[in-house]
Design an enzyme around this catalytic site. Sequence first.
Site, mmCIF file in Angstrom:
data_model
loop_
_atom_site.group_PDB
_atom_site.id
_atom_site.type_symbol
_atom_site.label_atom_id
_atom_site.label_comp_id
_atom_site.label_asym_id
_atom_site.label_seq_id
_atom_site.Cartn_x
_atom_site.Cartn_y
_atom_site.Cartn_z
ATOM 1 N N HIS A 17 0.835 -1.206 0.000
ATOM 2 C CA HIS A 17 0.000 0.000 0.000
ATOM 3 C C HIS A 17 0.870 1.257 0.000
ATOM 4 O O HIS A 17 0.617 2.200 -0.760
ATOM 5 C CB HIS A 17 -0.896 0.030 1.252
ATOM 6 C CG HIS A 17 -1.902 -1.074 1.342
ATOM 7 N ND1 HIS A 17 -2.079 -1.828 2.485
ATOM 8 C CD2 HIS A 17 -2.789 -1.553 0.441
ATOM 9 C CE1 HIS A 17 -3.048 -2.712 2.285
ATOM 10 N NE2 HIS A 17 -3.490 -2.574 1.042
ATOM 11 N N LYS A 41 -18.932 0.816 14.301
ATOM 12 C CA LYS A 41 -19.223 -0.625 14.156
ATOM 13 C C LYS A 41 -17.926 -1.343 13.839
ATOM 14 O O LYS A 41 -17.625 -1.629 12.665
ATOM 15 C CB LYS A 41 -20.228 -0.852 13.013
ATOM 16 C CG LYS A 41 -21.612 -0.342 13.307
ATOM 17 C CD LYS A 41 -22.552 -0.711 12.160
ATOM 18 C CE LYS A 41 -23.908 -0.061 12.360
ATOM 19 N NZ LYS A 41 -24.714 -0.055 11.144
ATOM 20 N N ARG A 89 -2.497 -6.090 -8.343
ATOM 21 C CA ARG A 89 -1.460 -7.114 -8.186
ATOM 22 C C ARG A 89 -1.546 -8.173 -9.262
ATOM 23 O O ARG A 89 -0.545 -8.778 -9.635
ATOM 24 C CB ARG A 89 -1.583 -7.790 -6.810
ATOM 25 C CG ARG A 89 -1.165 -6.924 -5.650
ATOM 26 C CD ARG A 89 -1.629 -7.498 -4.349
ATOM 27 N NE ARG A 89 -3.087 -7.563 -4.323
ATOM 28 C CZ ARG A 89 -3.818 -7.799 -3.249
ATOM 29 N NH1 ARG A 89 -3.239 -8.022 -2.090
ATOM 30 N NH2 ARG A 89 -5.130 -7.822 -3.322
ATOM 31 N N SER A 126 -3.183 -7.573 3.125
ATOM 32 C CA SER A 126 -3.385 -7.469 4.577
ATOM 33 C C SER A 126 -3.883 -8.801 5.135
ATOM 34 O O SER A 126 -3.430 -9.243 6.195
ATOM 35 C CB SER A 126 -4.410 -6.374 4.888
ATOM 36 O OG SER A 126 -3.980 -5.139 4.388
#
Length: 156
Positions: A17, A41, A89, A126
């Site tokens: 990133h 939330k 990617r 991630s």
Amino acid sequence: MTTAVCPGSFDPITLGHVNIFERASEMFDEVTVLVTGNPEKPSGLFSVHERMDLIRQSVDARINVDYWSGLLVDYTSQHGVDVLVKGLRSSLDYEYELPMAQMNRELADVETIFLLTDPRFAHVSSSLVKEVAKLGGDVTPFLSAHVHKSLMSRLS
Ligand code: PNS
């Protein structure tokens, strides 16, 4: 002046990133990394505010960091954003991103620009980093030092 937004969940930010944000900041006058999610939330490993702090510590101070819990194009319209920037990617990313880019363009006439991921980070996400770290693998090559420290502490 051309303003760009790099949207995503960034739970947490990886070096892949960071590479996209830095390249975007060389191309556009103003770049904002936009964490999508609702702080009220919680979902994911890090809260929206924690993700924003990790991003701020990872990027040049000229790059803005913000969050948004609504429709992305509402943010782009309200803030006069010219382009969305995403990293690609692989063809899998392309298949995932294409309908969103088309939808956002139809909804708000906002363009999406794709930057090809640096091959060093083509396998980094991630979710994969979290999985590897949870199972005891070494994820130091994929994260800034402070993100790695926060991830290890969160998983311990
Ligand atoms: O980290 P991700 O999963 O690649 O991010 C995808 C994201 C958050 C950019 C996308 O889901 C999104 O734009 N969410 C905001 C809500 C929205 O506008 N959804 C419609 C997209 S066409």
